[in-house]
Write a protein that holds these residues in place. Structure first.
Motif, mmCIF file in Angstrom:
data_model
loop_
_atom_site.group_PDB
_atom_site.id
_atom_site.type_symbol
_atom_site.label_atom_id
_atom_site.label_comp_id
_atom_site.label_asym_id
_atom_site.label_seq_id
_atom_site.Cartn_x
_atom_site.Cartn_y
_atom_site.Cartn_z
ATOM 1 N N TYR A 73 -18.883 15.856 48.609
ATOM 2 C CA TYR A 73 -19.013 17.251 49.018
ATOM 3 C C TYR A 73 -18.700 18.139 47.817
ATOM 4 C CZ TYR A 73 -18.128 21.669 51.385
ATOM 5 O OH TYR A 73 -18.159 22.992 51.770
ATOM 6 N N THR A 74 -19.565 19.110 47.534
ATOM 7 C CA THR A 74 -19.395 19.963 46.353
ATOM 8 C C THR A 74 -18.928 21.372 46.686
ATOM 9 O OG1 THR A 74 -21.692 20.746 46.390
ATOM 10 C CG2 THR A 74 -21.235 18.705 45.177
ATOM 11 N N GLY A 75 -19.114 21.800 47.915
ATOM 12 C CA GLY A 75 -18.774 23.165 48.268
ATOM 13 C C GLY A 75 -19.904 24.141 48.050
ATOM 14 N N ASN A 76 -21.006 23.646 47.500
ATOM 15 C CA ASN A 76 -22.183 24.496 47.300
ATOM 16 C C ASN A 76 -22.877 24.688 48.651
ATOM 17 O OD1 ASN A 76 -24.686 25.615 46.683
ATOM 18 N ND2 ASN A 76 -25.019 24.334 44.883
ATOM 19 N N PRO A 77 -23.022 25.939 49.117
ATOM 20 C CA PRO A 77 -23.649 26.160 50.433
ATOM 21 C C PRO A 77 -25.088 25.670 50.514
ATOM 22 C CG PRO A 77 -23.379 28.233 49.232
ATOM 23 C CD PRO A 77 -22.617 27.193 48.475
ATOM 24 N N LYS A 78 -25.724 25.434 49.371
ATOM 25 C CA LYS A 78 -27.105 24.958 49.355
ATOM 26 C C LYS A 78 -27.198 23.435 49.230
ATOM 27 C CE LYS A 78 -29.077 29.203 47.391
ATOM 28 N NZ LYS A 78 -29.894 29.785 46.311
ATOM 29 N N GLN A 79 -26.063 22.767 49.247
ATOM 30 C CA GLN A 79 -26.081 21.311 49.131
ATOM 31 C C GLN A 79 -26.830 20.694 50.316
ATOM 32 O OE1 GLN A 79 -22.219 19.428 48.970
ATOM 33 N NE2 GLN A 79 -23.046 17.489 48.214
ATOM 34 N N ASP A 80 -27.796 19.842 50.011
ATOM 35 C CA ASP A 80 -28.638 19.230 51.044
ATOM 36 C C ASP A 80 -27.935 18.012 51.634
ATOM 37 O OD1 ASP A 80 -30.647 18.333 52.664
ATOM 38 O OD2 ASP A 80 -32.053 17.856 51.053
ATOM 39 N N TYR A 81 -27.671 18.058 52.925
ATOM 40 C CA TYR A 81 -27.039 16.919 53.599
ATOM 41 C C TYR A 81 -27.918 16.383 54.725
ATOM 42 C CZ TYR A 81 -25.643 20.881 56.570
ATOM 43 O OH TYR A 81 -25.640 22.015 57.328
ATOM 44 N N SER A 82 -29.185 16.776 54.729
ATOM 45 C CA SER A 82 -30.076 16.397 55.828
ATOM 46 C C SER A 82 -30.306 14.889 55.908
ATOM 47 C CB SER A 82 -31.427 17.108 55.670
ATOM 48 O OG SER A 82 -32.057 16.749 54.440
ATOM 49 N N PHE A 83 -30.126 14.176 54.809
ATOM 50 C CA PHE A 83 -30.382 12.732 54.793
ATOM 51 C C PHE A 83 -29.082 11.922 54.709
ATOM 52 C CE2 PHE A 83 -31.150 14.750 50.669
ATOM 53 C CZ PHE A 83 -30.122 14.213 49.918
ATOM 54 N N LEU A 84 -27.937 12.585 54.891
ATOM 55 C CA LEU A 84 -26.655 11.915 54.747
ATOM 56 C C LEU A 84 -26.050 11.557 56.107
ATOM 57 C CD1 LEU A 84 -24.923 14.133 52.013
ATOM 58 C CD2 LEU A 84 -26.076 11.945 51.665
ATOM 59 N N TYR A 85 -25.260 10.496 56.100
ATOM 60 C CA TYR A 85 -24.440 10.159 57.256
ATOM 61 C C TYR A 85 -23.106 10.891 57.185
ATOM 62 C CZ TYR A 85 -27.426 6.210 58.629
ATOM 63 O OH TYR A 85 -28.462 5.421 59.045
ATOM 64 N N GLY A 86 -22.658 11.195 55.960
ATOM 65 C CA GLY A 86 -21.360 11.838 55.847
ATOM 66 C C GLY A 86 -21.035 12.268 54.436
ATOM 67 N N PHE A 87 -19.871 12.901 54.309
ATOM 68 C CA PHE A 87 -19.385 13.412 53.031
ATOM 69 C C PHE A 87 -18.066 12.752 52.649
ATOM 70 C CE2 PHE A 87 -21.754 17.612 53.517
ATOM 71 C CZ PHE A 87 -22.534 17.418 52.383
ATOM 72 N N GLU A 88 -17.915 12.512 51.347
ATOM 73 C CA GLU A 88 -16.612 12.209 50.788
ATOM 74 C C GLU A 88 -15.993 13.553 50.406
ATOM 75 O OE1 GLU A 88 -15.999 10.572 46.607
ATOM 76 O OE2 GLU A 88 -15.718 8.776 47.831
ATOM 77 N N ILE A 89 -14.831 13.876 50.953
ATOM 78 C CA ILE A 89 -14.278 15.212 50.815
ATOM 79 C C ILE A 89 -12.758 15.136 50.700
ATOM 80 C CG2 ILE A 89 -14.141 15.533 53.331
ATOM 81 C CD1 ILE A 89 -14.937 18.461 52.894
#
Length: 426
Positions: A73-89
């Motif tokens: 997870y980068t914190g960028n509001p435009k980060q594309d997560y449509s193909f992800l199962y989850g975030f490392e945060i």
């Protein structure tokens, strides 16, 4: 319909070796075609059904053929997560990002501040807490709290917290990144996990998940993951516990370089394929530029490397595509047998913590790391663009590395990269 193979004469392994020996024209078969590894396993040019017992071959004990594609997870509001199962945060990031994160994403949370743990009870999509007091102890030579007793109390509280599906992340990746060979990675990670079972009770197994780093020895990495799953099942049987080994895999840092960094894309692709064929449950491919400042482009490219394997190569359609392979089954068995013996040796000196404190584990790892580094320095191991086919015009900016010294109780286990020495000279 006749069997196709009935039209061909069979040939025994002995006949094959005899024919090869003639072709070698006097050269010694074992010296020419058989090569050894740091795991004390000799790799042959030919494997047959005689190298494995089909009665012992069985597909990996997994409940799904799919794997979770996750990213940082980068914190960028435009980060594309449509193909992800989850975030490392991180825990600090989570507190700030919580209102905007979709609840269908699994969260893999590393802890910045131990006080953050108690603030997550109302979060619906918490899944995996990246917390490991014994891993911290191994990497720092100190407990994560003022005393060992405080650390143990914290773990006991976390194990009771129903907010997390898995709460203890066994940091097996640090051993690979520090230079341990495959057998050592398996044995030490098992001893690491068993320390939790012995300290907090066998039921802790249900809250444990495993983190591994994946190197570039493709077939050995596949066999490593398969061997670990069988070994963990074997150990849990001794505790009369039935719990699946949840394996999180990422790329090794040990073979990555700032030099000719685009080659890291190729390295991570090969490693990702090994993770998939090895049956990993969660895969986090690191960005090719992670040794600099990781970019959004690098992270997106890393995640889509997995999408190619999953959606175009259809590797998620098979539960265990390498099952029955003479070579991989043989490697799996040999790694499992050797790792089990080393695990027993660690247990005889008192288990994981005792073996850290008397530096038995460090001796294993750093002996292996020094040997590997020597091979790299003398061109026995190649990294393209680093010590082989290096770009003579590439210069790296000078970076002063500050050395932080902590009052450790023993020699900590510290990751290192093979390319660091050459990078300093560039």
């Amino acid at each position: 319909m006749n069997n196709l193979f009935e039209n061909f004469d069979s040939i025994s392994e002995k006949e094959w070796k005899t024919k090869v020996q003639v072709e070698l024209k006097g050269l010694e078969y074992n010296e020419t075609l058989v090569w050894g590894t740091s795991d004390q396993i000799n790799v042959k040019p030919l494997y047959t059904k005689n190298d494995i017992s089909y009665q012992e071959v069985q597909p990996l004990p997994r409940t799904t053929t799919d794997w979770k594609i996750i990213s940082k997870y980068t914190g960028n509001p435009k980060q594309d997560y449509s193909f992800l199962y989850g975030f490392e945060i991180s825990s600090h990031q989570l507190i700030e990002a919580l209102p905007s994160l979709p609840q269908y994403l699994d969260l893999f949370i590393s802890v910045d501040d131990l006080a953050d743990i108690h603030a997550f009870n109302s979060v619906k999509n918490l899944k995996y807490l990246d917390f490991d007091i014994f891993g911290y102890y191994a990497q720092n030579g100190l407990w994560s709290t003022e005393t060992k007793e405080e650390s143990f109390t914290l773990v006991s509280d976390i194990l009771k917290n129903e907010s997390f599906e898995k709460a203890i992340a066994i940091q097996g990746d640090v051993y690979q990144n520090a230079g341990a060979n495959h057998v050592q990675q398996l044995a030490i990670t098992l001893a690491h996990a068993v320390e939790y079972l012995e300290t907090f009770g066998p039921e802790a197994a249900h809250k444990i998940w495993f983190k591994f780093a994946t190197g570039n020895n493709y077939f050995f990495e596949i066999a490593k993951f398969r061997a670990f799953r069988f070994l963990w099942k074997l150990i849990l049987e001794q505790y009369a516990i039935d719990a699946e080994a949840i394996i999180y895999a990422t790329n090794s840092l040990r073979n990555k370089s700032k030099l000719d960094q685009y080659n890291n894309v190729i390295r991570s692709s090969i490693e990702a394929n090994a993770m998939v064929l090895g049956g990993c449950d969660i895969i986090n491919i690191q960005s090719y530029d992670q040794l600099y400042e990781t970019t959004d482009f690098g992270l997106e490219l890393a995640a889509k490397q997995q999408l190619l394997l999953q959606k175009e190569s259809n590797l998620d359609q098979f539960s265990d595509p390498v099952a029955g392979s003479y070579y991989i089954e043989s490697l799996t068995n040999q790694l499992a047998e050797k790792a089990l013996e080393l695990f027993k040796t660690i247990q005889t000196v008192g288990g994981f913590v005792k073996a850290l404190e008397n530096e038995t584990i460090q001796d294993y790892i750093y002996t292996s790391a020094r040997k590997e580094q020597k091979e790299f320095d003398t061109q026995g191991i190649h990294l393209i663009g680093v010590n082989k086919y290096k770009n003579p015009n590439e210069k790296l900016p000078a970076v002063r590395k500050e050395k932080v010294v902590k009052p450790a109780l023993f020699l900590p286990i510290v990751p290192s990269r093979l390319a660091e020495k050459i990078e300093r000279q560039s």
